[in-house]
Design a protein around this motif. Structure first.
Motif, PDB file in Angstrom:
ATOM      1  N   SER A 153       3.906   0.313   2.541  1.00 28.04           N
ATOM      2  CA  SER A 153       3.896  -0.697   3.598  1.00 28.04           C
ATOM      3  C   SER A 153       3.491  -2.045   3.009  1.00 28.04           C
ATOM      4  CB  SER A 153       2.973  -0.295   4.736  1.00 28.04           C
ATOM      5  OG  SER A 153       1.672  -0.068   4.254  1.00 28.04           O
ATOM      6  N   LEU A 154       4.092  -3.088   3.577  1.00 30.05           N
ATOM      7  CA  LEU A 154       3.795  -4.450   3.117  1.00 30.05           C
ATOM      8  C   LEU A 154       2.689  -5.011   4.005  1.00 30.05           C
ATOM      9  CD1 LEU A 154       4.564  -7.027   1.474  1.00 30.05           C
ATOM     10  CD2 LEU A 154       6.243  -7.504   3.229  1.00 30.05           C
ATOM     11  N   GLU A 155       1.542  -5.279   3.420  1.00 27.05           N
ATOM     12  CA  GLU A 155       0.410  -5.743   4.227  1.00 27.05           C
ATOM     13  C   GLU A 155       0.318  -7.263   4.292  1.00 27.05           C
ATOM     14  OE1 GLU A 155      -3.127  -3.492   3.945  1.00 27.05           O
ATOM     15  OE2 GLU A 155      -1.863  -1.820   4.561  1.00 27.05           O
ATOM     16  N   ARG A 180      12.000  -3.635   4.860  1.00 31.01           N
ATOM     17  CA  ARG A 180      11.486  -2.451   5.553  1.00 31.01           C
ATOM     18  C   ARG A 180      12.104  -1.147   5.046  1.00 31.01           C
ATOM     19  NH1 ARG A 180      11.385  -1.458  12.008  1.00 31.01           N
ATOM     20  NH2 ARG A 180      13.457  -2.324  11.945  1.00 31.01           N
ATOM     21  N   ASN A 190       1.457   4.873   1.137  1.00 32.84           N
ATOM     22  CA  ASN A 190       0.928   5.706   2.225  1.00 32.84           C
ATOM     23  C   ASN A 190       0.877   7.161   1.780  1.00 32.84           C
ATOM     24  OD1 ASN A 190       0.899   3.421   3.906  1.00 32.84           O
ATOM     25  ND2 ASN A 190       3.057   3.738   4.418  1.00 32.84           N
ATOM     26  N   GLU A 244       9.994   1.776   3.401  1.00 30.13           N
ATOM     27  CA  GLU A 244       9.848   3.063   4.089  1.00 30.13           C
ATOM     28  C   GLU A 244      10.407   4.205   3.274  1.00 30.13           C
ATOM     29  OE1 GLU A 244      10.960   3.059   8.180  1.00 30.13           O
ATOM     30  OE2 GLU A 244       9.381   1.652   8.716  1.00 30.13           O
ATOM     31  N   ARG A 274       0.840  -1.184   0.000  1.00 29.34           N
ATOM     32  CA  ARG A 274       0.000   0.000   0.000  1.00 29.34           C
ATOM     33  C   ARG A 274       0.887   1.249   0.000  1.00 29.34           C
ATOM     34  NH1 ARG A 274      -5.232   1.287   2.358  1.00 29.34           N
ATOM     35  NH2 ARG A 274      -5.375  -0.620   3.551  1.00 29.34           N
TER      36      ARG A 274
END
Lengths: 362, 178
Positions: free
Chosen positions: A209-211, A200, A116, A204, A114
């Motif tokens: 983000s990894l859901e 990460r 952000n 970032e 996703r």
């Protein structure tokens, strides 16, 4: 009023930046921008997020989108409008590696990510680092930066994540398990944990983000992914590797060739000297053998002569004996023939005598 | 008499709201308690703050997960994953809430309803802040192998659920605006 979507290919394009120059020409015409639910418009002035808005908010602004743009477009040096699709999206990347017992395992990983929108400035920052280059110049060609990337696509993200995930997540995690562990719940959990931790930094940096992540361990799926979607970076890497391998190979070959020619020369000279030695040895041997043979021949000749001489005497003897015998035989046969002849003569005489008597009697 | 009581109630309410607004403004910059021309500004500010705070909580959860992963602590790894899943769902709800503002209702809401909304905002903001403190402490506890690890893990998980539930209540309250 014409309606305009901010992207042409919703399945592929995930974020797009519009610069001030584009806003003052294209967007200020009689066009209303449609931002679907789950999409966000971020207004960035001088690198700072000034406003995060949705379509609803634009409708509430008196005069609609056109006036809203006009009100925003005054003042400030660097003005950008970023539209982001902040709904979760899925990417597919290849997963491969060798198990603890050295068996190759392959499959495809499905990652739900996703973007952000609250970290939109990170996204614009990263897109700004992606320079668009072009080769210019006729005689002296040089690469120049013609601009910066304004779009973020699903394929970009796939390409970006694939190599890193392969090196940092799948390879090391697969190495921790035996081939019989594949399909276990523990492995599923470890892949997810490793992905969250190891990816990460990149996630970032890009404001993502990894859901969710899971791997389908299917060799066929991996092969089809590799042939259709494998990142161009991999192709480039593979090309470089093959080039390097070729160079190493050709160097090896030239080394081998040089070594072999040197070796061959050495061997040839050794062989030649050996041949020469052997030839001389052979010559000596042959000569001595010849001498021996000659001697033998001479000996044999002498013996033969001797034998011949002996055999000549013998022959003469035999001949003489044969002559004696034949003359003996001749003599005997002569005697016999003479006797037979005399007997014949006698009989003839007797017959003659008998004939005379008979005539006389008559 | 009625006027005095009504006045006193209004005064009490104003003071209480002002206190709440000030409390929220400690966390959410420029929060006005829905007392501006565009009341949606405050709603958006609160939601943005929640999202950014959830990102912060998620970072704590990933740190805990990393600790478990590196030290072969499967339980910690699993608990951190549960927290992350809950935080992702929480964030998804905040995103969906932002998409729901299609109804242009913000100009028709009564002052009393806005006061109640301020209370909801405060509950969510305080809830998230509490979880943030617990998770920071938990991280230190895990690194130093402290005794309160399990207790703090439980508190963090329940804190996330409580904050999420407060937000759902708030969302339902806003959804009821006509």
């Amino acid at each position: 009023m014409a309606m305009e979507k901010w992207r042409e290919n919703p399945d592929e394009e995930l974020a797009k930046i519009f610069k001030r120059s584009e806003l003052s020409t294209f967007w200020s015409t009689n066009i209303s921008l449609v931002i679907e639910p789950g999409e966000t418009l971020v207004w960035i002035r001088d690198g700072q997020i000034e406003e995060t808005v949705t379509q609803t908010r634009l409708n509430n602004v008196a005069g609609g989108f056109r006036n809203w743009i006009a009100s925003k477009n005054s003042g400030g040096k660097d003005i950008q409008m970023l539209i982001i699709d902040n709904k979760p999206f899925e990417i597919v990347i290849g997963a491969d590696g060798y198990t603890k017992d050295d068996l190759e395992q392959t499959g495809i990983a499905r990652l739900t990510l996703r973007l952000n929108h609250e970290q939109a400035n990170r996204l614009t920052g990263m897109l700004k680092e992606k320079a668009v280059k072009a080769t210019k110049g006729f005689f002296r060609k040089r690469e120049v930066i013609t601009g910066y990337e304004t779009k973020l696509t699903r394929t970009d993200i796939e390409q970006m994540m694939a190599a890193e995930a392969r090196a940092k997540v799948f390879g090391p995690v697969i190495k921790k398990f035996e081939s019989t562990d594949f399909g276990s719940r523990q492995l599923v959990g470890k892949v997810e944990t490793a992905a969250q931790i190891e990816l990460r930094k990149t996630l970032e940096l890009w404001g993502m983000s990894l859901e969710n992540i899971y791997v389908e361990w299917d060799r066929n799926a991996y092969q089809s992914w590799k042939s259709e979607k494998a990142p161009s970076i991999w192709e480039e890497k593979a090309r470089r590797e093959s080039e390097l391998a070729e160079v190493i190979h050709s160097e090896d070959i030239s080394d081998i060739k040089a070594d072999s020619s040197r070796e061959r020369r050495k061997k040839n000279s050794e062989l030649e000297s050996e041949i020469r030695t052997r030839e001389s040895e052979q010559d000596v041997g042959e000569l001595s053998q010849l001498m021996k043979i000659k001697e033998q021949i001479n000996q044999q000749k002498i013996e033969r002569n001797k034998a011949e001489a002996d055999s000549g005497i013998e022959l003469e003897k035999v001949k003489a004996e044969a002559q004696v015998e034949s003359s003996k035989y001749n003599l005997e046969t002569y005697k016999d023939a003479q006797a037979t002849e005399s007997e014949k003569m006698l009989r003839m005489m007797e017959i003659m005598q008998g004939k005379k008597k008979k005539e006389e009697e008559e | 008499m009625v006027e005095i009581i009504t006045g006193a109630l209004i005064g009490y309410r104003l003071v209480k709201d002002a206190k709440f607004v000030l409390s929220i403004a400690k966390y959410v910059k420029d929060y006005q308690g829905y007392d501006t021309k565009d009341n949606k500004e405050d709603d958006r500010a609160v939601r943005n703050w929640i999202m950014e705070s959830i990102n912060g909580l998620r970072t704590h959860a990933v740190n805990l997960m990393e600790n478990g992963y590196r030290n072969d602590d499967d339980n910690l790894e699993r608990e951190a994953k549960v927290m992350m899943d809950n935080l992702d769902l929480f964030k998804n709800e905040v995103n969906l809430a932002s998409a729901r503002e299609a109804k242009s209702v913000w100009n028709k809401v009564s002052d009393e309803d806005f006061d109640d909304l301020v209370e909801f905002d405060l509950k969510v903001v305080k809830g998230i802040d509490k979880v943030e403190k617990i998770m920071a402490e938990l991280e230190i506890e895990v690194t130093s192998d402290g005794k309160n690890k399990t207790k703090l893990l439980g508190e963090a998980k329940s804190g996330i659920t409580a904050a999420r539930n407060h937000f759902i209540e708030r969302m339902q309250f806003v959804g009821g605006f006509k």
